[in-house]
Design an enzyme around this catalytic site. Structure first.
Site, PDB file in Angstrom:
ATOM      1  N   LYS A   1       0.793  -1.234   0.000  1.00  0.00           N
ATOM      2  CA  LYS A   1       0.000   0.000   0.000  1.00  0.00           C
ATOM      3  C   LYS A   1       0.827   1.286   0.000  1.00  0.00           C
ATOM      4  O   LYS A   1       0.318   2.353   0.333  1.00  0.00           O
ATOM      5  CB  LYS A   1      -1.004   0.056   1.189  1.00  0.00           C
ATOM      6  CG  LYS A   1      -1.868  -1.163   1.371  1.00  0.00           C
ATOM      7  CD  LYS A   1      -2.419  -1.715   0.098  1.00  0.00           C
ATOM      8  CE  LYS A   1      -3.409  -0.810  -0.593  1.00  0.00           C
ATOM      9  NZ  LYS A   1      -3.776  -1.365  -1.928  1.00  0.00           N
TER      10      LYS A   1
ATOM     11  N   TYR B   1     -11.693   7.193  -1.174  1.00  0.00           N
ATOM     12  CA  TYR B   1     -12.347   6.970   0.124  1.00  0.00           C
ATOM     13  C   TYR B   1     -12.213   8.243   0.960  1.00  0.00           C
ATOM     14  O   TYR B   1     -11.381   9.110   0.648  1.00  0.00           O
ATOM     15  CB  TYR B   1     -11.767   5.743   0.852  1.00  0.00           C
ATOM     16  CG  TYR B   1     -10.253   5.594   0.809  1.00  0.00           C
ATOM     17  CD1 TYR B   1      -9.433   6.312   1.669  1.00  0.00           C
ATOM     18  CD2 TYR B   1      -9.643   4.721  -0.090  1.00  0.00           C
ATOM     19  CE1 TYR B   1      -8.055   6.160   1.643  1.00  0.00           C
ATOM     20  CE2 TYR B   1      -8.271   4.568  -0.134  1.00  0.00           C
ATOM     21  CZ  TYR B   1      -7.478   5.287   0.749  1.00  0.00           C
ATOM     22  OH  TYR B   1      -6.112   5.138   0.709  1.00  0.00           O
TER      23      TYR B   1
ATOM     24  N   LYS C   1      -5.965   0.361  -7.379  1.00  0.00           N
ATOM     25  CA  LYS C   1      -4.818   1.204  -7.014  1.00  0.00           C
ATOM     26  C   LYS C   1      -5.226   2.654  -7.189  1.00  0.00           C
ATOM     27  O   LYS C   1      -5.543   3.085  -8.307  1.00  0.00           O
ATOM     28  CB  LYS C   1      -3.607   0.893  -7.909  1.00  0.00           C
ATOM     29  CG  LYS C   1      -3.192  -0.561  -7.898  1.00  0.00           C
ATOM     30  CD  LYS C   1      -2.676  -0.989  -6.527  1.00  0.00           C
ATOM     31  CE  LYS C   1      -2.561  -2.498  -6.442  1.00  0.00           C
ATOM     32  NZ  LYS C   1      -2.149  -2.970  -5.132  1.00  0.00           N
TER      33      LYS C   1
ATOM     34  N   GLY D   1       2.569   2.164  -2.827  1.00  0.00           N
ATOM     35  CA  GLY D   1       2.791   2.523  -4.224  1.00  0.00           C
ATOM     36  C   GLY D   1       3.703   1.531  -4.932  1.00  0.00           C
ATOM     37  O   GLY D   1       4.265   1.833  -5.988  1.00  0.00           O
TER      38      GLY D   1
END
Ligand code: A3P
Length: 325
Positions: free
Chosen positions: A57, A280, A276, A59
């Site tokens: 998470k 949110y 990806k 990248g």
């Protein structure tokens, strides 16, 4: 002289040397005795020159996809079973042995100028991985991609919600990170997987037990997101790969995705998939404050570690430490 049938002999051997039950694979070409019995058909060149070790998470998929645009850089083949990362060093796959691992890599056309790599995003925080990786790939370079661990934890929580994890669906992020020891096991499991990878300094020190500081590069994941061309230039210089590929021309910012994407012929963007760069809500301020406090000592240790290595501080780390001082 008496001996036993092979299986009994092996049983006896491992009774005497129980610590050898767990293999530690080394590069056969680094020891003449091993090389002499290594098949002539095989080559030791089908191994990565560098590893992207995660964590998840931050990248890592973007970094992986940008790296593979470079003409001299090649990633492993996808697993025919999982279509996912190899995850060799950290778990049961290690017991498949090095032929299994090498089969994921092509025969390089030029072993000195081709750069093969592997990205498995849970290597960073795996206890066993640094020792195993260093035994097989002692000269490899190691890339760790770090973002603010609070954001990483939140992204992981959102990832688990998207995968319908009941613990993530039934609890707010605040409930997850603040749950006490008497909380249900599934909640504590989610809490651990949200929080533990973010104690970066602990994990990196483990890697530094097995690799020289000059082999490790800490990459700023927030900067990879905002200015990938600049980050990719630094990565290439660290790897020593040539020619230096110009990512300014290869990437384009896509407004609807809100991220940098590969620029195809004709200028069209090719972005990473829906999973990806999810949309949110922002993290609640009280949860951010809680996590800032939670990671404060670890972030201080990360600052010391980066200073020791002589590597620049990511902006997010500077800001995070200022907000707590
Ligand atoms: P979010 O989906 O929470 O925003 P990983 O590939 O290691 O699982 O990391 C996923 C994260 O990569 C995404 O998390 C996103 O923020 C980040 N990222 C960085 N650069 C990106 C890019 N160019 N395209 C898509 N996601 C990117």
């Amino acid at each position: 002289l008496q001996t036993l049938p092979p299986v009994q002999l092996a049983d006896k051997y491992f009774q005497i040397f129980p610590e050898e039950r767990d293999p530690l694979w080394q590069n056969p070409c680094h020891d003449k005795r091993h090389k002499d019995i290594w098949s002539k058909e095989k080559t030791c060149d089908r191994l990565p020159k560098f590893l992207v070790i995660g964590p998840q998470k931050t990248g890592t998929t973007a970094l992986h996809s940008f790296l593979t645009l470079h003409p001299a850089i090649t990633s492993n083949f996808l697993s025919p079973v999982t279509f996912e990362e190899i995850q060799f060093f950290n778990g049961p796959n290690y017991h498949h042995g090095i032929d299994w691992y090498m089969d994921f890599f092509p025969f390089p056309s030029n072993a000195s100028t081709d750069y093969m790599f592997e990205k498995s995003a849970n290597y960073l925080d795996s206890e066993v991985t640094p020792r195993r990786a260093a035994a097989l790939l002692p000269r490899a370079k190691i890339l760790a991609l770090l973002i603010n661990p609070a954001d990483r934890a939140y992204s992981w929580y959102q990832h688990q919600r998207a995968h319908q994890d009941p613990a993530a669906l039934n609890h707010t992020f605040h409930q997850v990170v603040t749950a006490g020891p008497s909380a249900p096991p599934e909640l504590l499991g989610l809490q651990r997987r949200s929080l533990a990878p973010g104690t970066y300094s602990l994990h990196l020190e483990r890697w530094l037990h097995h690799y020289q500081p000059s082999q490790l590069l800490i990459v700023d994941g927030a900067q990879l997101r905002s200015n990938p061309a600049l980050v990719m230039e630094g990565v290439q210089r660290f790897l020593g790969v040539t020619p230096i590929f110009n990512y300014t021309q290869a990437l384009t910012f896509d407004d609807s995705k809100g991220f940098w994407c590969q620029k195809l012929e004709g200028g069209r963007p090719k972005c990473l998939g829906k999973s990806k760069g999810r949309k949110y809500p922002d993290m609640a301020p009280e949860t951010r404050s809680f996590l800032t406090e939670y990671y404060r000592e670890h972030n201080m240790e990360l600052l010391k570690l980066l200073n020791r290595l002589g590597q620049g501080l990511p902006t997010w780390l500077r800001e995070e430490l200022q907000s707590t001082s």
